[in-house]
Scaffold this motif. Structure first.
Motif, mmCIF file in Angstrom:
data_model
loop_
_atom_site.group_PDB
_atom_site.id
_atom_site.type_symbol
_atom_site.label_atom_id
_atom_site.label_comp_id
_atom_site.label_asym_id
_atom_site.label_seq_id
_atom_site.Cartn_x
_atom_site.Cartn_y
_atom_site.Cartn_z
ATOM 1 N N MET A 1 0.830 -1.193 0.000
ATOM 2 C CA MET A 1 0.000 0.000 0.000
ATOM 3 C C MET A 1 0.867 1.247 0.000
ATOM 4 O O MET A 1 0.617 2.165 -0.769
ATOM 5 N N LYS A 3 3.973 1.476 -0.913
ATOM 6 C CA LYS A 3 4.755 1.558 -2.147
ATOM 7 C C LYS A 3 3.922 2.152 -3.268
ATOM 8 O O LYS A 3 4.430 2.929 -4.084
ATOM 9 N N THR A 4 2.673 1.801 -3.317
ATOM 10 C CA THR A 4 1.788 2.324 -4.363
ATOM 11 C C THR A 4 1.607 3.830 -4.214
ATOM 12 O O THR A 4 1.652 4.572 -5.200
ATOM 13 N N ILE A 5 1.436 4.278 -3.006
ATOM 14 C CA ILE A 5 1.278 5.719 -2.771
ATOM 15 C C ILE A 5 2.543 6.462 -3.150
ATOM 16 O O ILE A 5 2.499 7.515 -3.801
ATOM 17 N N LEU A 7 4.775 5.465 -5.317
ATOM 18 C CA LEU A 7 4.883 5.408 -6.774
ATOM 19 C C LEU A 7 3.978 6.441 -7.429
ATOM 20 O O LEU A 7 4.384 7.153 -8.359
ATOM 21 N N LEU A 8 2.742 6.568 -6.935
ATOM 22 C CA LEU A 8 1.817 7.556 -7.484
ATOM 23 C C LEU A 8 2.305 8.979 -7.231
ATOM 24 O O LEU A 8 2.164 9.856 -8.086
#
Length: 49
Positions: A1, A3-5, A7-8
């Motif tokens: 979770m 990592k996704t934030i 990355l975004l």
């Protein structure tokens, strides 16, 4: 979770920087020097035939 934030956030930073650099490039090329001419250009009669 997380990592996704991250990355975004990184992608949005890259896209924002790219758009800003493109805008600065367009300003330096003179795209916004004479914004009034575009509306008068359509009234010019270029028919020399």
């Amino acid at each position: 979770m997380m990592k996704t934030i991250l990355l975004l956030m990184f992608l949005s930073f890259c896209i924002g920087t790219g758009v800003w650099l493109f805008f600065i490039y367009a300003v330096k090329k003179g795209e916004f020097d004479d914004i009034e001419a575009a509306k008068y250009r359509m009234l010019d009669d270029d028919d020399d035939d």
